[in-house]
Write a protein that holds these residues in place. Structure first.
Motif, short mmCIF file in Angstrom:
data_model
loop_
_atom_site.label_atom_id
_atom_site.label_comp_id
_atom_site.label_asym_id
_atom_site.label_seq_id
_atom_site.Cartn_x
_atom_site.Cartn_y
_atom_site.Cartn_z
N PRO A 126 -6.63 -26.33 3.42
CA PRO A 126 -6.00 -27.52 4.00
C PRO A 126 -4.54 -27.71 3.58
N SER A 127 -4.14 -27.19 2.44
CA SER A 127 -2.75 -27.33 1.99
C SER A 127 -1.81 -26.40 2.74
N GLY A 128 -2.34 -25.45 3.52
CA GLY A 128 -1.51 -24.51 4.25
C GLY A 128 -1.43 -23.15 3.58
N ILE A 129 -1.83 -23.06 2.32
CA ILE A 129 -1.86 -21.77 1.63
C ILE A 129 -3.01 -20.94 2.21
N GLN A 130 -2.77 -19.64 2.37
CA GLN A 130 -3.78 -18.76 2.94
C GLN A 130 -4.22 -17.73 1.90
N PHE A 131 -5.53 -17.48 1.85
CA PHE A 131 -6.10 -16.41 1.05
C PHE A 131 -6.26 -15.22 1.97
N SER A 132 -5.79 -14.05 1.54
CA SER A 132 -5.75 -12.88 2.41
C SER A 132 -6.48 -11.70 1.79
N ILE A 133 -7.27 -11.01 2.61
CA ILE A 133 -7.86 -9.73 2.25
C ILE A 133 -7.39 -8.73 3.30
N ALA A 134 -6.66 -7.70 2.85
CA ALA A 134 -6.10 -6.72 3.78
C ALA A 134 -6.69 -5.35 3.48
N GLN A 135 -7.13 -4.67 4.53
CA GLN A 135 -7.59 -3.30 4.43
C GLN A 135 -6.45 -2.43 4.94
N LYS A 136 -5.97 -1.50 4.13
CA LYS A 136 -4.77 -0.74 4.44
C LYS A 136 -5.10 0.74 4.62
N ASN A 137 -4.60 1.32 5.69
CA ASN A 137 -4.67 2.75 5.94
C ASN A 137 -3.27 3.21 6.28
N CYS A 138 -2.70 4.08 5.44
CA CYS A 138 -1.34 4.57 5.68
C CYS A 138 -1.36 6.09 5.63
N PHE A 139 -0.82 6.71 6.66
CA PHE A 139 -0.65 8.16 6.68
C PHE A 139 0.83 8.45 6.49
N CYS A 140 1.15 9.21 5.45
CA CYS A 140 2.54 9.49 5.09
C CYS A 140 2.90 10.93 5.43
N PHE A 141 4.06 11.12 6.05
CA PHE A 141 4.58 12.44 6.38
C PHE A 141 5.59 12.85 5.31
N PHE A 142 5.82 14.14 5.14
CA PHE A 142 6.81 14.70 4.21
C PHE A 142 6.50 14.34 2.77
N ASN A 143 5.22 14.28 2.43
CA ASN A 143 4.81 13.84 1.10
C ASN A 143 3.50 14.52 0.75
N GLY A 144 3.30 14.83 -0.53
CA GLY A 144 2.05 15.46 -0.95
C GLY A 144 0.86 14.51 -0.89
N ASP A 145 1.09 13.21 -1.06
CA ASP A 145 0.03 12.20 -1.00
C ASP A 145 0.00 11.62 0.41
N HIS A 146 -0.75 12.27 1.30
CA HIS A 146 -0.71 11.91 2.72
C HIS A 146 -1.43 10.62 3.07
N PHE A 147 -2.51 10.30 2.37
CA PHE A 147 -3.32 9.14 2.74
C PHE A 147 -3.28 8.10 1.63
N LYS A 148 -3.07 6.85 2.02
CA LYS A 148 -3.20 5.70 1.12
C LYS A 148 -4.15 4.72 1.81
N ASN A 149 -5.37 4.62 1.31
CA ASN A 149 -6.38 3.75 1.90
C ASN A 149 -6.97 2.86 0.82
N GLY A 150 -7.14 1.56 1.14
CA GLY A 150 -7.74 0.68 0.15
C GLY A 150 -7.71 -0.77 0.55
N LEU A 151 -7.99 -1.65 -0.42
CA LEU A 151 -8.05 -3.09 -0.20
C LEU A 151 -7.00 -3.80 -1.04
N LEU A 152 -6.38 -4.82 -0.44
CA LEU A 152 -5.42 -5.68 -1.12
C LEU A 152 -5.90 -7.12 -1.00
N ILE A 153 -5.77 -7.87 -2.07
CA ILE A 153 -6.13 -9.28 -2.08
C ILE A 153 -4.89 -10.07 -2.45
N GLY A 154 -4.64 -11.18 -1.75
CA GLY A 154 -3.44 -11.93 -2.07
C GLY A 154 -3.41 -13.33 -1.50
N LEU A 155 -2.25 -13.95 -1.61
CA LEU A 155 -2.01 -15.30 -1.13
C LEU A 155 -0.77 -15.33 -0.25
#
Length: 160
Positions: A126-155
């Motif tokens: 009700p105060s306008g603040i939001q609780f967020s759960i984000a599921q992230k999938n990132c594919f990176c080019f030109f890098n040895g670590d190609h995949f970054k997948n996981g969960l982020l929690i925040g406000l």
């Protein structure tokens, strides 16, 4: 006379009411990405009509190998992303969005370009603040670590 004033007041309220349209937020998220990566993001989000939004964010993280005590800060990375968030479903006090956008950054001294796709659920207090759960999938080019997948929690904090 009272009916006329009440009708005018209701019309002004209805025609000027905005359900979250044009709101701005400062976002802060932290979480775990597969494989052994801690991640933190900070960003600015602007909402459009119908619950859609755009977000510009900076992203820092650390990919560590075992043993942890010897190589914890050797796999750090930083990046910036511009995401478009398409609202999939609106709930009573929340939204489910699809996150899509490009990402650019560096792992220590090697630059990469990436594409991010994921989901995000926001619960609005009700105060306008939001609780967020984000599921992230990132594919990176030109890098040895190609995949970054996981969960982020925040406000998300509204800017008034």
């Amino acid at each position: 006379m009272n009916r006329i004033i009440l009708t005018i007041a209701l019309m002004l309220f209805v025609f000027t009411a905005k359900a979250g349209e044009g709101d701005d937020y400062i976002t802060v998220n932290a979480g775990y990405l597969y494989n052994n990566t801690l991640n933190a993001t900070a960003g600015f989000e602007h909402e459009f009509s119908y619950g859609h939004a755009v977000e510009g964010l900076i992203d820092i993280g650390n990919h560590w190998q075992h043993p942890t005590c010897h190589a914890f800060w050797r796999g750090y990375y930083w990046s910036g992303a511009a995401l478009y968030k398409y609202r999939l479903k609106r709930f009573k006090n929340g939204t489910l969005r699809l996150r899509v956008g490009p990402e650019i950054g560096a792992v220590r001294t090697k630059f990469f370009l990436g594409a991010e796709v994921g989901f995000e659920y926001n619960y609005i207090f009700p105060s306008g603040i939001q609780f967020s759960i984000a599921q992230k999938n990132c594919f990176c080019f030109f890098n040895g670590d190609h995949f970054k997948n996981g969960l982020l929690i925040g406000l998300k904090f509204p800017i008034r």
